[in-house]
Design a protein around this motif. Structure first.
Motif, PDB file in Angstrom:
ATOM      1  N   ARG A 104      -5.138  -2.255 -11.297  1.00 36.42           N
ATOM      2  CA  ARG A 104      -4.828  -0.586 -11.566  1.00 36.42           C
ATOM      3  C   ARG A 104      -4.321  -0.758 -12.644  1.00 36.42           C
ATOM      4  NH1 ARG A 104      -2.373   3.269  -7.608  1.00 36.42           N
ATOM      5  NH2 ARG A 104      -1.330   3.562  -8.933  1.00 36.42           N
ATOM      6  N   ALA A 139      -9.724   4.736 -10.596  1.00 42.66           N
ATOM      7  CA  ALA A 139      -9.522   5.122  -8.651  1.00 42.66           C
ATOM      8  C   ALA A 139      -9.299   6.854  -9.277  1.00 42.66           C
ATOM      9  CB  ALA A 139      -8.048   3.833  -8.737  1.00 42.66           C
ATOM     10  N   LYS A 140      -8.910   7.455  -7.932  1.00 47.67           N
ATOM     11  CA  LYS A 140      -8.833   8.524  -8.105  1.00 47.67           C
ATOM     12  C   LYS A 140      -8.181   8.649  -7.103  1.00 47.67           C
ATOM     13  CE  LYS A 140     -10.775  13.598  -8.782  1.00 47.67           C
ATOM     14  NZ  LYS A 140     -11.476  14.499  -8.760  1.00 47.67           N
ATOM     15  N   PHE A 141      -7.269   8.813  -7.093  1.00 51.67           N
ATOM     16  CA  PHE A 141      -5.701   9.363  -6.003  1.00 51.67           C
ATOM     17  C   PHE A 141      -5.423  11.032  -5.912  1.00 51.67           C
ATOM     18  CE2 PHE A 141      -5.253   4.993  -7.410  1.00 51.67           C
ATOM     19  CZ  PHE A 141      -5.758   4.403  -5.959  1.00 51.67           C
ATOM     20  N   GLY A 167       2.482   2.582  -3.445  1.00 54.02           N
ATOM     21  CA  GLY A 167       1.937   3.622  -3.651  1.00 54.02           C
ATOM     22  C   GLY A 167       0.879   3.059  -5.119  1.00 54.02           C
ATOM     23  N   ARG A 168       1.860   2.091  -5.529  1.00 60.39           N
ATOM     24  CA  ARG A 168       1.386   1.839  -6.258  1.00 60.39           C
ATOM     25  C   ARG A 168       0.539   0.849  -7.583  1.00 60.39           C
ATOM     26  NH1 ARG A 168       8.036   0.639  -8.184  1.00 60.39           N
ATOM     27  NH2 ARG A 168       6.746   0.610 -10.611  1.00 60.39           N
ATOM     28  N   ASP A 216      -4.842   3.596   0.196  1.00 64.49           N
ATOM     29  CA  ASP A 216      -4.843   4.406   0.506  1.00 64.49           C
ATOM     30  C   ASP A 216      -4.497   4.654   2.174  1.00 64.49           C
ATOM     31  OD1 ASP A 216      -7.493   4.723   0.904  1.00 64.49           O
ATOM     32  OD2 ASP A 216      -7.656   6.289  -0.314  1.00 64.49           O
ATOM     33  N   ALA A 217      -4.585   3.326   2.454  1.00 62.89           N
ATOM     34  CA  ALA A 217      -4.384   4.270   4.042  1.00 62.89           C
ATOM     35  C   ALA A 217      -3.859   2.519   4.696  1.00 62.89           C
ATOM     36  CB  ALA A 217      -5.680   4.586   4.790  1.00 62.89           C
ATOM     37  N   SER A 224      -2.066  -0.959  -5.513  1.00 60.43           N
ATOM     38  CA  SER A 224      -3.140  -1.543  -5.079  1.00 60.43           C
ATOM     39  C   SER A 224      -3.775   0.237  -4.961  1.00 60.43           C
ATOM     40  CB  SER A 224      -3.416  -1.285  -3.292  1.00 60.43           C
ATOM     41  OG  SER A 224      -4.475  -2.133  -2.908  1.00 60.43           O
ATOM     42  N   VAL A 225      -4.997   0.026  -5.039  1.00 54.18           N
ATOM     43  CA  VAL A 225      -6.191   0.898  -4.742  1.00 54.18           C
ATOM     44  C   VAL A 225      -6.210   1.222  -3.394  1.00 54.18           C
ATOM     45  CG1 VAL A 225      -7.791   0.416  -6.975  1.00 54.18           C
ATOM     46  CG2 VAL A 225      -8.604  -0.218  -5.223  1.00 54.18           C
ATOM     47  N   ILE A 255       1.330  -1.342  -0.447  1.00 58.67           N
ATOM     48  CA  ILE A 255       0.149   0.077  -0.055  1.00 58.67           C
ATOM     49  C   ILE A 255       0.882   1.205   0.127  1.00 58.67           C
ATOM     50  CG2 ILE A 255      -1.726   1.087   1.268  1.00 58.67           C
ATOM     51  CD1 ILE A 255      -2.532  -1.247   2.437  1.00 58.67           C
ATOM     52  N   GLU A 256       1.559   1.434   0.908  1.00 56.07           N
ATOM     53  CA  GLU A 256       3.135   2.366   1.594  1.00 56.07           C
ATOM     54  C   GLU A 256       3.608   2.647  -0.023  1.00 56.07           C
ATOM     55  OE1 GLU A 256       5.271   1.717   3.998  1.00 56.07           O
ATOM     56  OE2 GLU A 256       3.366   1.387   5.519  1.00 56.07           O
TER      57      GLU A 256
END
Ligand SMILES: CC(C)(COP(=O)(O)OP(=O)(O)OC[C@H]1O[C@@H](n2cnc3c(N)ncnc32)[C@H](O)[C@@H]1OP(=O)(O)O)[C@@H](O)C(=O)NCCC(=O)NCCS
Length: 174
Positions: free
Chosen positions: A133, A158-160, A35-36, A41-42, A38-39, A32-33
């Motif tokens: 993704r 997905a929106k980051f 950011g590449r 975000d925490a 997975s969707v 997750i960290e």
């Protein structure tokens, strides 16, 4: 997939049980960290993962892969009913795979999938489905190597922050 690389790891795939949450979080949070891939975000807490394991659906399949030589969990895979609000989707499952960042490309994901998909068939599923993704090239290649086909693209799904990422939908008939 090279059997030799799997043997080098002495891989054991077994059902997840309460108590595995710490090992799972240790695999998942670094993914997750980045950011590449997975969707998510925490980061996931050990407590939340423990609750997820305990509440996991009876028709689901949840496997963990351990490298017996290092006594270390190196990957896990979940397969759950696609939806439960109708029986029309009872034959469809949704799958998710995560392999420890330092253990990728050693056949762990493939071995997990062999066991998980076999169990899915036994549980009456006919089809497995997931979202990847569009920028996760390794996962797309991984699912294709398992015989999944691309169904289509959900654009800007997905929106980051201000950035959108498309999601590729893949499926495999068992
Ligand atoms: C995607 C993921 C699960 C693959 O697991 P893995 O154990 O590394 O995959 P395997 O070693 O079993 O690879 C099987 C095949 O998939 C393909 N593949 C996997 N990773 C690849 C990569 N980085 N580049 C090209 N092909 C790749 C290859 O065909 C490979 O066979 P080969 O090594 O004999 O050429 C793993 O990379 C991962 O956990 N990534 C981070 C989380 C993630 O993206 N999860 C999926 C979210 S949808």
């Amino acid at each position: 997939m090279s059997e030799k690389r799997v043997r080098e790891m002495e891989l054991l795939v077994r059902e997840v049980q309460p108590g595995d949450e710490e090992a799972i979080v240790a695999i998942l949070n670094p993914i997750i960290e980045t950011g590449r891939y997975s969707v998510l975000d925490a980061p996931v807490t050990v407590e939340a993962e423990g609750e997820f394991i305990v509440g996991f659906p009876a028709r689901g399949v949840f496997h963990i892969a351990e490298d017996c030589r290092r006594n270390k969990a190196v990957g896990f895979q979940t397969l759950e009913p696609f939806a439960t609000y109708t029986h029309a989707f009872d034959h469809v499952a949704i799958i998710s795979t995560a392999v420890d960042l330092s253990s990728r490309r050693h056949g762990v994901g493939t071995r997990l999938a062999e066991v998980t998909l076999d169990k899915a068939k036994q549980k009456g599923y006919e089809k497995v489905f997931t979202y990847v993704r569009a920028d996760n090239d390794s996962a797309l290649k991984f699912y294709r190597s398992l015989g999944f086909r691309v169904v289509g693209t959900a654009e800007r799904h997905a929106k980051f922050g201000r950035s959108y990422v498309d999601e590729i939908i893949v499926e495999k008939f068992l």
